[in-house]
Scaffold this active site. Sequence first.
Site, PDB file in Angstrom:
ATOM      1  N   HIS A 103     -13.868 -21.895 -13.976  1.00  9.20           N
ATOM      2  CA  HIS A 103     -13.605 -21.821 -15.417  1.00  9.20           C
ATOM      3  C   HIS A 103     -12.371 -22.656 -15.735  1.00  9.20           C
ATOM      4  O   HIS A 103     -11.453 -22.758 -14.932  1.00  9.20           O
ATOM      5  CB  HIS A 103     -13.397 -20.372 -15.877  1.00  9.20           C
ATOM      6  CG  HIS A 103     -12.388 -19.633 -15.074  1.00  9.20           C
ATOM      7  ND1 HIS A 103     -12.658 -19.112 -13.831  1.00  9.20           N
ATOM      8  CD2 HIS A 103     -11.093 -19.342 -15.334  1.00  9.20           C
ATOM      9  CE1 HIS A 103     -11.578 -18.518 -13.360  1.00  9.20           C
ATOM     10  NE2 HIS A 103     -10.599 -18.665 -14.244  1.00  9.20           N
ATOM     11  N   HIS A 121      -9.415 -23.171 -18.537  1.00  3.89           N
ATOM     12  CA  HIS A 121      -8.745 -22.586 -19.695  1.00  3.89           C
ATOM     13  C   HIS A 121      -8.350 -23.715 -20.650  1.00  3.89           C
ATOM     14  O   HIS A 121      -7.745 -24.701 -20.221  1.00  3.89           O
ATOM     15  CB  HIS A 121      -7.447 -21.883 -19.281  1.00  3.89           C
ATOM     16  CG  HIS A 121      -7.629 -20.744 -18.318  1.00  3.89           C
ATOM     17  ND1 HIS A 121      -7.661 -19.435 -18.719  1.00  3.89           N
ATOM     18  CD2 HIS A 121      -7.763 -20.711 -16.966  1.00  3.89           C
ATOM     19  CE1 HIS A 121      -7.796 -18.642 -17.664  1.00  3.89           C
ATOM     20  NE2 HIS A 121      -7.856 -19.389 -16.582  1.00  3.89           N
TER      21      HIS A 121
END
Length: 133
Positions: free
Chosen positions: A97, A99
């Site tokens: 992931h 950010h």
Amino acid sequence: MNDCIFCKIIKQEIPCYKVYEDSDCLAFLDINPMCKGHTVVIPKKHYALITEMEEKDLSSLMNGVQKVAKALMDYGESVNIIQNNGPYAGQVINHVHIHVVPRNKDDGLHLGQWRTTKFENMDEIKEEIKKLF
Ligand code: 5GP
Ligand code: ZN
């Protein structure tokens, strides 16, 4: 992989605040945001680490990240893009992931500031790392 929280979000088994989606990636608000609009962008295919990703999947993820970053540049005034790999880098969720964090003047976050150290043996360090490619 089956008990991966982010895979469950992709399968809509648990909810999220989705801000963007395409065929390869999904972007949604972080549940514990550093600031208003803190978003995570994930590939729809499960990978634990960015270093494991196939080139085409990485490429489409980064396209998604850029789209989200463009939107969040308009939401705030600047953005930080952060990606943690491995426990000592602060990775908690083992599904890749990225950010994307909108930043504003005097927002009080200190993400871009780190301690610096001087090394006398920069040449040796460079050689150690070059061998790893
Ligand atoms: P990491 O430290 O692994 O880079 O970041 C994981 C991020 O995922 C954290 O910022 C955390 O708040 C977020 N997160 C963890 N579980 C959930 C969830 O169920 N939903 C959402 N939207 N974010 C989550
Ligand atoms: Zn997953």
